[in-house]
Design an enzyme around this catalytic site. Structure first.
Site, PDB file in Angstrom:
ATOM      1  N   LYS A 159      11.494   6.918  -8.951  1.00 44.33           N
ATOM      2  CA  LYS A 159      10.497   7.027 -10.005  1.00 44.33           C
ATOM      3  C   LYS A 159       9.389   7.959  -9.534  1.00 44.33           C
ATOM      4  CE  LYS A 159       6.798   5.097 -11.370  1.00 44.33           C
ATOM      5  NZ  LYS A 159       6.211   6.313 -11.933  1.00 44.33           N
ATOM      6  N   GLU A 234       4.466   4.123   2.602  1.00 43.71           N
ATOM      7  CA  GLU A 234       3.661   5.245   3.123  1.00 43.71           C
ATOM      8  C   GLU A 234       2.425   5.321   2.254  1.00 43.71           C
ATOM      9  OE1 GLU A 234       4.312   6.948   5.715  1.00 43.71           O
ATOM     10  OE2 GLU A 234       6.442   6.690   6.068  1.00 43.71           O
ATOM     11  N   CYS A 268      -2.400  12.887   1.914  1.00 40.45           N
ATOM     12  CA  CYS A 268      -2.666  11.642   2.636  1.00 40.45           C
ATOM     13  C   CYS A 268      -3.100  11.909   4.075  1.00 40.45           C
ATOM     14  CB  CYS A 268      -1.428  10.756   2.611  1.00 40.45           C
ATOM     15  SG  CYS A 268       0.040  11.620   3.159  1.00 40.45           S
ATOM     16  N   GLU A 365     -10.659   6.702   1.032  1.00 40.66           N
ATOM     17  CA  GLU A 365      -9.879   7.898   0.704  1.00 40.66           C
ATOM     18  C   GLU A 365     -10.374   8.464  -0.629  1.00 40.66           C
ATOM     19  OE1 GLU A 365      -5.734   7.437  -0.615  1.00 40.66           O
ATOM     20  OE2 GLU A 365      -5.243   8.958   0.865  1.00 40.66           O
TER      21      GLU A 365
HETATM   22  P1  NAD Z   1      -0.383   5.647  -6.889  1.00 43.24           P
HETATM   23  O1  NAD Z   1      -0.250   4.585  -5.879  1.00 43.24           O
HETATM   24  O2  NAD Z   1      -1.327   5.456  -7.995  1.00 43.24           O
HETATM   25  O3  NAD Z   1       1.033   5.944  -7.573  1.00 43.24           O
HETATM   26  C1  NAD Z   1       2.167   6.250  -6.808  1.00 43.24           C
HETATM   27  C2  NAD Z   1       3.414   5.937  -7.619  1.00 43.24           C
HETATM   28  O4  NAD Z   1       3.463   4.529  -7.864  1.00 43.24           O
HETATM   29  C3  NAD Z   1       3.475   6.599  -8.987  1.00 43.24           C
HETATM   30  O5  NAD Z   1       4.805   6.986  -9.250  1.00 43.24           O
HETATM   31  C4  NAD Z   1       3.035   5.481  -9.926  1.00 43.24           C
HETATM   32  O6  NAD Z   1       3.539   5.638 -11.242  1.00 43.24           O
HETATM   33  C5  NAD Z   1       3.662   4.271  -9.250  1.00 43.24           C
HETATM   34  N1  NAD Z   1       3.014   2.989  -9.552  1.00 43.24           N
HETATM   35  C6  NAD Z   1       1.741   2.766  -9.947  1.00 43.24           C
HETATM   36  N2  NAD Z   1       1.517   1.441 -10.082  1.00 43.24           N
HETATM   37  C7  NAD Z   1       2.669   0.809  -9.733  1.00 43.24           C
HETATM   38  C8  NAD Z   1       3.056  -0.564  -9.610  1.00 43.24           C
HETATM   39  N3  NAD Z   1       2.200  -1.550  -9.867  1.00 43.24           N
HETATM   40  N4  NAD Z   1       4.316  -0.853  -9.206  1.00 43.24           N
HETATM   41  C9  NAD Z   1       5.192   0.139  -8.908  1.00 43.24           C
HETATM   42  N5  NAD Z   1       4.873   1.457  -9.001  1.00 43.24           N
HETATM   43  C10 NAD Z   1       3.628   1.789  -9.399  1.00 43.24           C
HETATM   44  O7  NAD Z   1      -0.695   6.967  -6.049  1.00 43.24           O
HETATM   45  P2  NAD Z   1      -0.989   8.434  -6.567  1.00 43.24           P
HETATM   46  O8  NAD Z   1      -2.352   8.470  -7.156  1.00 43.24           O
HETATM   47  O9  NAD Z   1       0.162   8.913  -7.383  1.00 43.24           O
HETATM   48  O10 NAD Z   1      -0.958   9.242  -5.180  1.00 43.24           O
HETATM   49  C11 NAD Z   1      -2.015   9.291  -4.313  1.00 43.24           C
HETATM   50  C12 NAD Z   1      -1.876   8.302  -3.183  1.00 43.24           C
HETATM   51  O11 NAD Z   1      -0.642   8.496  -2.485  1.00 43.24           O
HETATM   52  C13 NAD Z   1      -2.954   8.455  -2.153  1.00 43.24           C
HETATM   53  O12 NAD Z   1      -3.463   7.198  -1.796  1.00 43.24           O
HETATM   54  C14 NAD Z   1      -2.227   9.078  -0.960  1.00 43.24           C
HETATM   55  O13 NAD Z   1      -2.818   8.862   0.276  1.00 43.24           O
HETATM   56  C15 NAD Z   1      -0.884   8.476  -1.080  1.00 43.24           C
HETATM   57  N6  NAD Z   1       0.105   9.284  -0.348  1.00 43.24           N
HETATM   58  C16 NAD Z   1       0.583   8.804   0.845  1.00 43.24           C
HETATM   59  C17 NAD Z   1       1.483   9.572   1.589  1.00 43.24           C
HETATM   60  C18 NAD Z   1       2.019   9.071   2.913  1.00 43.24           C
HETATM   61  O14 NAD Z   1       3.016   9.601   3.378  1.00 43.24           O
HETATM   62  N7  NAD Z   1       1.418   8.083   3.540  1.00 43.24           N
HETATM   63  C19 NAD Z   1       1.898  10.812   1.109  1.00 43.24           C
HETATM   64  C20 NAD Z   1       1.397  11.256  -0.105  1.00 43.24           C
HETATM   65  C21 NAD Z   1       0.498  10.474  -0.835  1.00 43.24           C
END
Ligand code: NAD
Length: 472
Positions: A159, A234, A268, A365
């Protein structure tokens, strides 16, 4: 304006705020059918020899490279990232498939020789695994999950974020056209709170790999944990960049700027806290501000652009709210932080100083083009400041003293620390966070561990023993 039907997602172009594509979405109620299709596909995929499986992954790598420019343009337009950055990421996605094509037959189990037994382990795929990815590096993060999951013998349902599903959808087609059985890789577009949760809670999806925010990661950990799912999480970061006065300052400060503002800070591993030893601090602030003001902010597809817009209006508002909060709490915005009067979610790169370590801007963050610079007196204070956050994903240390580099690299609480470098992620090495930055490791051979279960088989070949606990 084209309206999306309830079963479609409107995908916007962040540089113009215009519609880029309408994409069909999957309703959570359709998930059962997708999982059953994936179960069938997994059986066909597992029936191939390891050599055939590796060969098909190589074909995917070749196909990504064949259409690299088109994929880079699509990624650049959809995320708003500079085309040069997008090109690098597409190359990395192709290399992931190449790496895991070679790993298919190199991570298979262990043997424990004994005169009385043939005692060994086999690594078994889960069958169907689920992956959820964010919007900042859509194709790369999807590839880092799809390639090892397939190499290990699984089918995978991914997803992507609603904002940026386009290159992942293209990858599904590439996998199919390359000969991977239909249904082995399925990209399902839809909201996190419905479709994402349904994927997390589906009983036949036994392993989850999530990349995204810590808040959502905790929700997934709670729901998936209640069902004893295997998980790799992650999550977020607030990486420190520790610069000692004995470092090559030109190199360290130049690298600090790209480490904060690549992908408009939506990374991230972004080194958003620049910690500088007191004696070099005034010079560092001045040089950082000069370099940041020189960053070319513009259209993502322009070759000269160094920073594009943020991915969404929400993301820009979040970054501005952190800047306003820091100002109100007594910090200073040294430069940047303006939204230019033009379409697109642009925000000029900002540097903040005079922030107290307790302020949100120092600890949370932001995920935008906002860096904070802060002085430290000595090694101990540098380490204390670096660790003064709930996160622990990445960090850098810059110094000319090898002993100090080793001491500080050991003392910083992070999954990856780079010395005299910004580099965080290497395909061949494990990657992941400590503390609130995650659980488990991806990439390298660690990913093959994560996409398999290790099963121990004890086969008596000598005197038959009835005890359940045996010495070797
Ligand atoms: P997010 O957590 O809002 O969303 C990530 C994904 O999860 C999306 O596909 C979203 O639709 C889905 N999602 C949202 N709520 C959900 C739920 N309750 N259950 C299941 N899926 C759900 O993150 P974002 O805003 O898309 O991305 C930014 C974040 O990602 C930042 O915190 C960043 O640090 C993190 N990130 C981490 C890494 C890593 O490798 N550690 C890499 C890239 C981004």
């Amino acid at each position: 304006m084209s309206r999306a039907r309830p079963d479609e997602v409107r995908v916007l172009e962040p540089s113009s705020e215009e519609l880029l594509r309408l994409v069909p979405s999957t309703d959570a109620a359709e998930l059962d059918a997708c999982v059953s299709k994936a179960e069938d596909a997994a059986r066909r995929w597992q029936s191939l020899s390891l050599e055939e499986r590796g060969g098909l992954l190589l074909r995917v790598a070749d196909a990504i490279e064949d259409e690299a420019e088109a994929l880079a343009v699509l990624e650049s337009r959809n995320v708003g990232k500079p085309i040069a950055e997008a090109r690098g990421e597409i190359g990395l996605a192709a290399r992931s498939f190449r790496y895991y094509a070679g790993a298919v037959d190199k991570h298979l189990g262990q043997t424990f020789p004994s005169p009385a037994s043939l005692h060994y382990t086999v690594r078994r795929p889960f069958g169907v695994v689920g992956a959820i990815v964010p919007w900042n590096f859509p194709l790369v993060l999807t590839s880092w999950k799809v390639a090892p999951a397939l190499a290990a013998g699984n089918a995978i349902l991914v997803k992507p974020a609603d904002l940026t599903p386009l290159t992942a959808l293209r990858l599904e087609k590439i996998c199919r056209e390359s000969g991977i059985p239909e249904g082995t890789v399925q990209i399902l577009v839809g909201p996190g709170r419905t479709l994402g949760r349904a994927l997390v809670e589906h009983p036949l999806v036994r392993k989850l790999s999530f990349t995204g925010s810590t808040a959502v990661g905790r929700d997934i950990a709670a729901r998936g944990g209640a069902l004893t799912k295997r998980m790799t999480l992650e999550l977020g970061g607030k990486a420190p960049n520790v610069i000692f006065a004995d470092a090559d300052l030109e190199q360290a400060l130049g690298a600090a700027v790209s480490a904060c503002f690549a992908n408009a800070g939506q990374d991230c591993c972004s080194r958003a806290r620049v910690l500088v030893e007191q004696s070099a601090y005034p010079e560092a602030v001045e040089r950082l501000a000069g370099a940041i003001e020189g960053i070319v902010v513009g259209e993502p597809l322009e070759e000269t652009t160094e920073m594009g817009p943020l991915v969404s209006a929400t993301q820009r508002e979040t970054a501005r709210a952190y800047l306003d909060g820091a100002l109100a709490a007594g910090a200073r915005v040294v430069c940047g932080g303006q939204a230019p009067d033009r379409p697109g979610y642009y925000l000029t790169p900002a540097l903040v100083d005079r922030a107290d370590p307790e302020m949100a801007i120092m600890r949370e963050e932001i995920f935008g083009p906002v860096a904070v610079v802060h002085p430290f007196r000595d090694e101990a204070e540098a380490v204390a400041l670096a660790n003064d956050t709930e996160y622990g994903l990445a960090a850098s240390v810059w110094t000319g003293d090898a002993g100090r580099a080793a001491r500080v690299a050991q003392a910083i609480e992070a999954g990856v620390v780079s010395v005299n470098s910004n580099s965080s992620v290497h395909l061949t090495a494990p990657f992941g966070g400590v503390k609130a930055s995650g659980l488990g490791r991806e990439l390298g051979m660690a990913a093959l561990d994560a996409y398999t279960e290790e099963k121990t088989i004890y086969h008596a070949i000598g005197a038959v023993s009835s005890g359940s606990v045996q010495a070797a």
